[in-house]
Design a protein around this motif. Structure first.
Motif, PDB file in Angstrom:
ATOM      1  N   THR A 145      46.640  46.336  22.180  1.00  0.00           N
ATOM      2  CA  THR A 145      45.300  46.201  22.774  1.00  0.00           C
ATOM      3  C   THR A 145      45.188  45.201  23.972  1.00  0.00           C
ATOM      4  N   ARG A 146      45.935  43.881  23.764  1.00  0.00           N
ATOM      5  CA  ARG A 146      45.990  43.051  24.742  1.00  0.00           C
ATOM      6  C   ARG A 146      46.800  43.623  25.933  1.00  0.00           C
ATOM      7  N   ASP A 147      47.932  44.366  25.891  1.00  0.00           N
ATOM      8  CA  ASP A 147      48.269  44.965  27.170  1.00  0.00           C
ATOM      9  C   ASP A 147      47.508  45.791  27.774  1.00  0.00           C
ATOM     10  N   ARG A 148      46.710  46.519  26.965  1.00  0.00           N
ATOM     11  CA  ARG A 148      45.719  47.511  27.785  1.00  0.00           C
ATOM     12  C   ARG A 148      44.715  46.830  28.729  1.00  0.00           C
ATOM     13  N   THR A 149      44.211  45.605  27.978  1.00  0.00           N
ATOM     14  CA  THR A 149      43.481  44.917  28.520  1.00  0.00           C
ATOM     15  C   THR A 149      43.930  44.251  29.989  1.00  0.00           C
ATOM     16  N   LEU A 150      45.186  43.781  29.803  1.00  0.00           N
ATOM     17  CA  LEU A 150      46.125  43.415  30.880  1.00  0.00           C
ATOM     18  C   LEU A 150      46.054  44.455  31.976  1.00  0.00           C
ATOM     19  N   LEU A 151      46.395  45.469  31.529  1.00  0.00           N
ATOM     20  CA  LEU A 151      46.566  46.605  32.523  1.00  0.00           C
ATOM     21  C   LEU A 151      45.520  47.309  33.023  1.00  0.00           C
ATOM     22  N   GLU A 152      44.377  47.155  32.432  1.00  0.00           N
ATOM     23  CA  GLU A 152      43.025  47.592  33.014  1.00  0.00           C
ATOM     24  C   GLU A 152      42.592  46.592  34.059  1.00  0.00           C
ATOM     25  N   GLY A 153      42.704  45.119  33.601  1.00  0.00           N
ATOM     26  CA  GLY A 153      42.444  44.291  34.622  1.00  0.00           C
ATOM     27  C   GLY A 153      43.223  44.551  36.080  1.00  0.00           C
ATOM     28  N   VAL A 154      44.582  44.908  35.803  1.00  0.00           N
ATOM     29  CA  VAL A 154      45.166  45.129  37.258  1.00  0.00           C
ATOM     30  C   VAL A 154      44.594  46.077  37.944  1.00  0.00           C
ATOM     31  N   ARG A 155      44.431  47.175  36.955  1.00  0.00           N
ATOM     32  CA  ARG A 155      44.064  48.551  37.898  1.00  0.00           C
ATOM     33  C   ARG A 155      42.611  48.334  38.730  1.00  0.00           C
ATOM     34  N   GLN A 156      41.812  47.277  37.852  1.00  0.00           N
ATOM     35  CA  GLN A 156      40.439  47.195  38.564  1.00  0.00           C
ATOM     36  C   GLN A 156      40.556  46.295  39.872  1.00  0.00           C
ATOM     37  N   GLU A 157      41.472  45.333  39.755  1.00  0.00           N
ATOM     38  CA  GLU A 157      41.791  44.375  40.863  1.00  0.00           C
ATOM     39  C   GLU A 157      42.304  44.981  41.971  1.00  0.00           C
ATOM     40  N   VAL A 158      43.336  46.052  41.652  1.00  0.00           N
ATOM     41  CA  VAL A 158      43.961  46.777  42.716  1.00  0.00           C
ATOM     42  C   VAL A 158      42.967  47.812  43.289  1.00  0.00           C
ATOM     43  N   ARG A 159      42.155  48.305  42.666  1.00  0.00           N
ATOM     44  CA  ARG A 159      41.092  49.413  42.962  1.00  0.00           C
ATOM     45  C   ARG A 159      40.053  48.464  44.177  1.00  0.00           C
ATOM     46  N   GLY A 160      39.724  47.218  43.770  1.00  0.00           N
ATOM     47  CA  GLY A 160      38.931  46.537  44.620  1.00  0.00           C
ATOM     48  C   GLY A 160      39.570  46.219  45.886  1.00  0.00           C
ATOM     49  N   LEU A 161      40.846  45.799  45.751  1.00  0.00           N
ATOM     50  CA  LEU A 161      41.834  45.707  47.210  1.00  0.00           C
ATOM     51  C   LEU A 161      41.893  46.846  47.842  1.00  0.00           C
ATOM     52  N   ARG A 162      41.978  48.020  47.429  1.00  0.00           N
ATOM     53  CA  ARG A 162      41.951  49.222  48.071  1.00  0.00           C
ATOM     54  C   ARG A 162      40.496  49.382  48.812  1.00  0.00           C
ATOM     55  N   GLU A 163      39.531  48.959  48.298  1.00  0.00           N
ATOM     56  CA  GLU A 163      38.145  49.081  49.040  1.00  0.00           C
ATOM     57  C   GLU A 163      38.151  48.161  50.064  1.00  0.00           C
ATOM     58  N   VAL A 164      39.103  47.086  49.921  1.00  0.00           N
ATOM     59  CA  VAL A 164      39.077  46.120  51.107  1.00  0.00           C
ATOM     60  C   VAL A 164      39.818  46.780  52.434  1.00  0.00           C
ATOM     61  N   LEU A 165      40.973  47.481  51.788  1.00  0.00           N
ATOM     62  CA  LEU A 165      41.682  48.165  53.107  1.00  0.00           C
ATOM     63  C   LEU A 165      40.698  49.130  53.857  1.00  0.00           C
ATOM     64  N   ASP A 166      39.794  49.733  53.118  1.00  0.00           N
ATOM     65  CA  ASP A 166      38.850  50.754  53.639  1.00  0.00           C
ATOM     66  C   ASP A 166      37.892  49.855  54.614  1.00  0.00           C
ATOM     67  N   SER A 167      37.600  48.823  54.245  1.00  0.00           N
ATOM     68  CA  SER A 167      36.588  47.905  55.070  1.00  0.00           C
ATOM     69  C   SER A 167      37.217  47.408  56.416  1.00  0.00           C
ATOM     70  N   ALA A 168      38.565  47.209  56.124  1.00  0.00           N
ATOM     71  CA  ALA A 168      39.308  46.707  57.132  1.00  0.00           C
ATOM     72  C   ALA A 168      39.636  47.792  58.318  1.00  0.00           C
ATOM     73  N   GLU A 169      39.969  48.865  58.010  1.00  0.00           N
ATOM     74  CA  GLU A 169      39.973  50.138  58.729  1.00  0.00           C
ATOM     75  C   GLU A 169      38.770  50.197  59.620  1.00  0.00           C
ATOM     76  N   ASP A 170      37.673  50.045  59.015  1.00  0.00           N
ATOM     77  CA  ASP A 170      36.392  50.254  59.731  1.00  0.00           C
ATOM     78  C   ASP A 170      36.192  49.038  60.771  1.00  0.00           C
ATOM     79  N   LEU A 171      36.592  47.893  60.204  1.00  0.00           N
ATOM     80  CA  LEU A 171      36.628  46.574  61.259  1.00  0.00           C
ATOM     81  C   LEU A 171      37.502  47.051  62.443  1.00  0.00           C
ATOM     82  N   TRP A 172      38.544  47.370  62.287  1.00  0.00           N
ATOM     83  CA  TRP A 172      39.505  47.460  63.541  1.00  0.00           C
ATOM     84  C   TRP A 172      39.650  48.900  63.911  1.00  0.00           C
TER      85      TRP A 172
END
Length: 583
Positions: A4-31
């Motif tokens: 369960t601890r591993d799944r929690t860690l993995l899910e946290g990584v997935r959410q953080e990476v998903r947030g970074l992908r949204e940052v990429l979309d915003s950067a493409e719009d900016l530039w």
């Protein structure tokens, strides 16, 4: 078994990476506007550059550590596609957590081995890789390269792959002869015309006395171990310590004759002729003499003759800590005061109008530093804060750096634009010096378009603090040309940013240029520690440039099989945060 601890860690990584992908979309719009302007062959790399820029606005050290714990990518490869890397991490984390959909979609898209785009771009810009080493060598041609083809042949024979012609020196006639000598020595060697750009330097100083000092050689105890020697010549403009004298008088001189004179201090001296002929005479003397314009030379039985016009001794300002220096807008040769406040002009006077009290001023490659105490009309007052031991010497033509001041004069200058037509005829690449922002690169491209040129490769030089602050925009502007690269002036960066920030600035340039897949030329300190990634190094001219080239060629050949990229801990990039982070 996944806990369960591993799944929690993995899910946290997935959410953080998903947030970074949204940052990429915003950067493409900016530039988006800049991305839409790049050449089609750079389109994907321009997007990756923007993604890397966006990602590095954050400190990813914590995420890096968690990924390493899970055995996943550290995101630390500079050239890896950013979006593909994030997507692969997200899918891998889901698959490890037992998510069926993520497991089915898991793939390593974007990491399929293939041709190295940096090597391809480098070959297009810099020429093929030389046999036995992947890194090319560019050499700044000395002035002698225009008049002595043997100098160029020696450089070509020892491994010069690109020849750099510095437009801040010499003239178009000399540049043309340099280019011709390069083509004859090695037709495959590429020629780079480096436009001078807005290069503020110290103005002229009033000439010193017209005198030549001739002194004997002494040992450490002050004893004469060899007499002084100089040449008398009929040449009206000789190089000191040669002394101009009337030609008809000189033609009658013979070895063994003694010439009497009173030097500039009214001291009696005797010159003994040791050899004579062909419009010259070699003379020796046992004591120090100061020969001035008009010094009377006497030979028994003949009419005395005067020494001809000697060049004025080059003057300099001696500056110490706490001295006051006035930098002025005028270019009138400044006097050299024996003491008190010194002044000197600026060759690009427009920059002084934008200097503010408190701004840093660095002179002579950073050997002298100061702070602006007062910014008045027509001049600024600089309080000297640091010099070398014993003080610093400031001469005419020394560089002036204003790292805190927004420079209003853009590159390329009007003179640079005039030189573009010459570069189009004689060169393979053109380098733009003193770039401060993407507007400078846009202006160069516009000038090349007016010349209807799509052949010349373009190098943008990064050597100012403002260029670091606006680096992403500069690189995207450069990518409008199909054949382009980056020249990193680490010497200029050291002066502008300070030694304490040099390594940080260079690393950040490497990250963005690597993400854009642009070839890099490393200028200055070529024989120091090798840069983490460079397709070419620039070796400046000097009295031992041939020997240095031979040494550098050997080093690069021995290191050829050890060259690679290193991963990093992905701390937040800072060099361009103080300026304009956007387009």
């Amino acid at each position: 078994m996944v806990t369960t601890r591993d799944r929690t860690l993995l899910e946290g990584v997935r959410q953080e990476v998903r947030g970074l992908r949204e940052v990429l979309d915003s950067a493409e719009d900016l530039w988006s506007a800049r991305i839409g302007e790049v050449d089609e062959q750079h389109a994907d790399n321009a997007v990756n550059l923007v993604h890397r820029w966006a990602l590095r606005q954050y400190d990813l050290g914590g995420l890096w550590a968690r990924l390493a714990t899970l055995g996943l990518s550290s995101l630390g490869r500079r050239e890896a596609p950013v979006r593909a890397g994030l997507e692969a991490i997200e899918r891998a984390a889901g698959a490890l957590a037992g998510n069926p959909a993520a497991r089915d979609a898991f793939a390593y898209a974007g990491f399929v081995p293939g041709p190295d785009p940096v090597r391809y771009n480098a070959s297009a810009l810099l020429g093929p890789e030389p046999y036995g080493r992947a890194v090319r060598i560019m050499v700044t041609l000395p002035s002698e390269a225009a008049t002595d083809p043997a100098v160029v042949r020696a450089l070509a024979a020892r491994g010069m792959d690109l020849a750099r012609i510095d437009c801040a020196h010499d003239d178009p006639g000399a540049w043309a002869r340099m280019a011709e000598n390069v083509r004859r020595a090695n037709p495959a060697c590429r020629i780079v015309m480096d436009l001078a750009g807005p290069d503020p330097r110290t103005g002229p100083l009033a000439g010193g006395p017209r005198v030549v000092k001739v002194r004997p050689h002494r040992d450490a105890a002050g004893h004469v171990i060899a007499p002084a020697e100089c040449t008398l010549t009929a040449d009206e403009s000789p190089v000191p310590p040669a002394i101009p004298v009337p030609g008809d008088w000189l033609a009658r001189r013979r070895a063994g004759e003694v010439i009497e004179l009173r030097d500039g201090r009214d001291a009696r001296r005797e010159l003994v002729i040791t050899a004579a002929g062909a419009g010259k005479a070699l003379v020796s003397l046992e004591k120090t003499a100061y020969l001035t314009t008009g010094t009377i030379l006497r030979v028994p039985g003949e009419v005395p003759v005067p020494v001809g016009s000697l060049p004025a001794v080059e003057q300099f300002l001696r500056l110490r800590r706490d001295d006051l220096l006035l930098l002025t807008r005028d270019r009138v040769p400044a006097p050299v005061p024996p003491r008190g406040t010194a002044r000197i002009g600026c060759t690009v006077p427009e920059v002084l109008a934008h200097v503010r009290a408190g701004d840093t001023v660095r002179l002579d490659a950073g050997r002298i530093s100061g702070v602006v105490e007062d910014a008045g009309v027509g001049r600024i007052a600089v309080r000297i804060t640091a010099t070398g031991s014993g003080g610093g010497t400031l001469r005419a033509g020394n560089d002036i750096h204003l790292p805190d001041t927004p420079i209003p004069v853009r590159a390329p200058t009007a003179t640079d634009l005039e030189h573009l037509a010459f570069a189009q005829e004689h060169a393979d690449l053109v380098a733009l010096s003193f770039v401060h922002g993407p507007e400078d690169v846009d202006e160069l491209h516009a000038a090349l378009e007016r010349l209807m040129d799509r052949r010349l490769g373009v190098l943008v030089q990064i050597g100012t603090a403002q260029a670091c602050e606006r680096l992403a925009g500069i690189l995207l502007a450069a990518m409008r040309r199909p054949v382009t690269g980056v020249l990193v002036d680490s010497g200029g960066l050291a002066v502008e940013c300070g030694d304490e920030r040099l390594a940080e600035a260079q690393e950040e340039i490497l990250w963005l240029a690597g993400a854009a897949q642009l070839p890099m030329i490393w200028a200055r300190q070529a024989l120091g520690p090798a840069p983490p990634r460079a397709e070419c190094v620039l070796l400046d001219e000097g009295p031992h440039v041939v020997e240095a080239l031979d040494t550098l060629d050997g080093i690069l050949r021995r290191m050829a099989d050890r060259r690679g990229r290193k991963n990093a801990l992905l701390r937040r990039l800072r060099s361009w945060q103080a300026g304009q982070p956007g387009p």
